[in-house]
Design a protein around this motif. Structure first.
Motif, PDB file in Angstrom:
ATOM      1  N   GLY A 132       9.272  -3.529 -11.067  1.00 62.96           N
ATOM      2  CA  GLY A 132       9.783  -3.483  -9.700  1.00 62.96           C
ATOM      3  C   GLY A 132       9.769  -2.064  -9.164  1.00 62.96           C
ATOM      4  N   ILE A 133      10.475  -1.868  -8.078  1.00 65.06           N
ATOM      5  CA  ILE A 133      10.633  -0.552  -7.461  1.00 65.06           C
ATOM      6  C   ILE A 133      11.965   0.017  -7.950  1.00 65.06           C
ATOM      7  CG2 ILE A 133      10.801   0.701  -5.270  1.00 65.06           C
ATOM      8  CD1 ILE A 133       8.174  -0.682  -5.287  1.00 65.06           C
ATOM      9  N   LYS A 134      11.965   1.278  -8.328  1.00 64.20           N
ATOM     10  CA  LYS A 134      13.194   1.917  -8.824  1.00 64.20           C
ATOM     11  C   LYS A 134      14.355   1.681  -7.858  1.00 64.20           C
ATOM     12  CE  LYS A 134      10.851   5.519 -11.421  1.00 64.20           C
ATOM     13  NZ  LYS A 134      10.512   6.947 -11.505  1.00 64.20           N
ATOM     14  N   ARG A 135      15.539   1.485  -8.434  1.00 61.53           N
ATOM     15  CA  ARG A 135      16.794   1.262  -7.707  1.00 61.53           C
ATOM     16  C   ARG A 135      16.795  -0.041  -6.880  1.00 61.53           C
ATOM     17  NH1 ARG A 135      15.586   6.462  -7.702  1.00 61.53           N
ATOM     18  NH2 ARG A 135      14.741   6.588  -5.613  1.00 61.53           N
ATOM     19  N   ASN A 136      15.940  -0.971  -7.245  1.00 61.76           N
ATOM     20  CA  ASN A 136      15.888  -2.284  -6.601  1.00 61.76           C
ATOM     21  C   ASN A 136      15.810  -3.358  -7.685  1.00 61.76           C
ATOM     22  OD1 ASN A 136      15.591  -1.896  -3.579  1.00 61.76           O
ATOM     23  ND2 ASN A 136      13.985  -0.538  -4.331  1.00 61.76           N
ATOM     24  N   PRO A 137      16.177  -4.589  -7.340  1.00 64.74           N
ATOM     25  CA  PRO A 137      16.006  -5.671  -8.321  1.00 64.74           C
ATOM     26  C   PRO A 137      14.524  -5.809  -8.677  1.00 64.74           C
ATOM     27  CG  PRO A 137      17.296  -6.423  -6.436  1.00 64.74           C
ATOM     28  CD  PRO A 137      16.762  -5.069  -6.095  1.00 64.74           C
ATOM     29  N   PRO A 138      14.205  -6.182  -9.923  1.00 64.15           N
ATOM     30  CA  PRO A 138      12.794  -6.290 -10.319  1.00 64.15           C
ATOM     31  C   PRO A 138      12.058  -7.405  -9.578  1.00 64.15           C
ATOM     32  CG  PRO A 138      14.240  -6.982 -12.115  1.00 64.15           C
ATOM     33  CD  PRO A 138      15.116  -6.488 -11.010  1.00 64.15           C
ATOM     34  N   PHE A 139      10.796  -7.149  -9.311  1.00 65.40           N
ATOM     35  CA  PHE A 139       9.898  -8.135  -8.701  1.00 65.40           C
ATOM     36  C   PHE A 139       9.504  -9.176  -9.745  1.00 65.40           C
ATOM     37  CE2 PHE A 139       5.337  -9.186  -7.831  1.00 65.40           C
ATOM     38  CZ  PHE A 139       5.536  -9.951  -6.700  1.00 65.40           C
ATOM     39  N   ILE A 140       9.247  -8.690 -10.963  1.00 65.74           N
ATOM     40  CA  ILE A 140       8.943  -9.557 -12.110  1.00 65.74           C
ATOM     41  C   ILE A 140       9.976  -9.238 -13.183  1.00 65.74           C
ATOM     42  CG2 ILE A 140       7.302 -10.063 -13.967  1.00 65.74           C
ATOM     43  CD1 ILE A 140       5.032  -9.420 -12.009  1.00 65.74           C
ATOM     44  N   SER A 155       0.798  -1.233   0.000  1.00 65.11           N
ATOM     45  CA  SER A 155       0.000   0.000   0.000  1.00 65.11           C
ATOM     46  C   SER A 155       0.828   1.279   0.000  1.00 65.11           C
ATOM     47  CB  SER A 155      -0.975   0.000   1.182  1.00 65.11           C
ATOM     48  OG  SER A 155      -0.251  -0.102   2.391  1.00 65.11           O
ATOM     49  N   GLU A 156       2.035   1.235   0.549  1.00 65.74           N
ATOM     50  CA  GLU A 156       2.859   2.449   0.610  1.00 65.74           C
ATOM     51  C   GLU A 156       3.572   2.770  -0.708  1.00 65.74           C
ATOM     52  OE1 GLU A 156       5.360  -1.007   2.029  1.00 65.74           O
ATOM     53  OE2 GLU A 156       3.385  -0.262   2.594  1.00 65.74           O
ATOM     54  N   VAL A 157       3.506   1.877  -1.704  1.00 65.04           N
ATOM     55  CA  VAL A 157       4.176   2.093  -2.984  1.00 65.04           C
ATOM     56  C   VAL A 157       3.363   3.062  -3.843  1.00 65.04           C
ATOM     57  CG1 VAL A 157       4.914   0.973  -5.134  1.00 65.04           C
ATOM     58  CG2 VAL A 157       5.299  -0.160  -2.937  1.00 65.04           C
ATOM     59  N   LYS A 158       4.046   4.096  -4.344  1.00 64.35           N
ATOM     60  CA  LYS A 158       3.430   5.103  -5.207  1.00 64.35           C
ATOM     61  C   LYS A 158       3.853   4.852  -6.652  1.00 64.35           C
ATOM     62  CE  LYS A 158       1.873   7.278  -1.590  1.00 64.35           C
ATOM     63  NZ  LYS A 158       0.899   6.451  -0.963  1.00 64.35           N
ATOM     64  N   SER A 159       3.044   5.299  -7.601  1.00 65.15           N
ATOM     65  CA  SER A 159       3.354   5.081  -9.015  1.00 65.15           C
ATOM     66  C   SER A 159       4.691   5.700  -9.417  1.00 65.15           C
ATOM     67  CB  SER A 159       2.231   5.609  -9.904  1.00 65.15           C
ATOM     68  OG  SER A 159       2.096   7.000  -9.755  1.00 65.15           O
ATOM     69  N   SER A 160       5.089   6.780  -8.763  1.00 70.74           N
ATOM     70  CA  SER A 160       6.360   7.437  -9.098  1.00 70.74           C
ATOM     71  C   SER A 160       7.574   6.587  -8.736  1.00 70.74           C
ATOM     72  CB  SER A 160       6.449   8.800  -8.409  1.00 70.74           C
ATOM     73  OG  SER A 160       6.376   8.634  -7.003  1.00 70.74           O
ATOM     74  N   THR A 161       7.391   5.584  -7.887  1.00 75.36           N
ATOM     75  CA  THR A 161       8.514   4.721  -7.487  1.00 75.36           C
ATOM     76  C   THR A 161       8.577   3.422  -8.290  1.00 75.36           C
ATOM     77  OG1 THR A 161       7.229   3.641  -5.742  1.00 75.36           O
ATOM     78  CG2 THR A 161       8.464   5.626  -5.128  1.00 75.36           C
TER      79      THR A 161
END
Length: 179
Positions: free
Chosen positions: A102-110, A83-89
């Motif tokens: 995924g989340i920017k600056r992190n390994p991809p989730f998919i 829930s805390e994830v925003k589209s900009s990230t």
């Protein structure tokens, strides 16, 4: 001119010793034995689970990774981030045959290949009501994808595949009827 017809005798004697039984008798025998005439491969398959709005679910170790659906022209993948994830990230990269999310600056989730080729320029992603929707436009209109993404255990079961193929064929017929 006279027409000559030649008739050949067919030897049906090889069928003489076949004992006949009706389909009903065979079905009763199978029921008595508690058997279905399914291949071991199909017997071991689990039915594809359904999610929100009858979407197909992809689960890994009991955890929902994404839901997806398809129609004649597109495949939609739905992911529920925390829930805390925003589209900009969000980092979403769509290429001709690959999706990375995924989340920017992190390994991809998919980070998987797509089941089929996609039109990159017409594909997109958006986030609405806390859910990421990735819209992939199919290169081959009317093709049936067995999964949104390639990967171990991602393909839908044969019965669901048949159901999806019928749905897409119906869409194609309806579209052609409009022309």
């Amino acid at each position: 001119t006279t027409e000559i017809k030649i008739y050949t005798m067919v030897d049906y004697s090889r069928f003489d010793n076949i004992q006949s039984s009706s389909d009903e008798e065979e079905e009763n025998i199978s029921k008595e034995k508690g058997e279905l005439n399914l291949s071991p491969e199909i017997k071991s398959m689990k039915p594809t689970q359904r999610g929100k709005e009858n979407r197909l679910k992809f689960l890994h170790q009991g955890r929902e990774i994404y839901e997806w659906e398809q129609n004649l022209e597109e495949v939609n993948i739905f992911v529920r981030p925390p829930s805390e994830v925003k589209s900009s990230t969000i980092s979403c990269k769509i290429t001709h045959g690959h999706l990375s999310l995924g989340i920017k600056r992190n390994p991809p989730f998919i980070d998987e290949d797509t089941w089929g080729p996609i039109k990159v320029a017409e594909s997109f992603w958006m986030m609405s009501d806390g859910e990421i929707n990735i819209n992939l436009q199919k290169v081959v209109k009317g093709s049936t994808w067995e999964a949104a993404l390639k990967g171990k255990g991602s393909a839908i079961d044969p019965l669901t595949k048949n159901e999806v193929q019928k749905k897409i064929m119906l869409e194609r017929f309806q579209e052609e009827a409009k022309i």
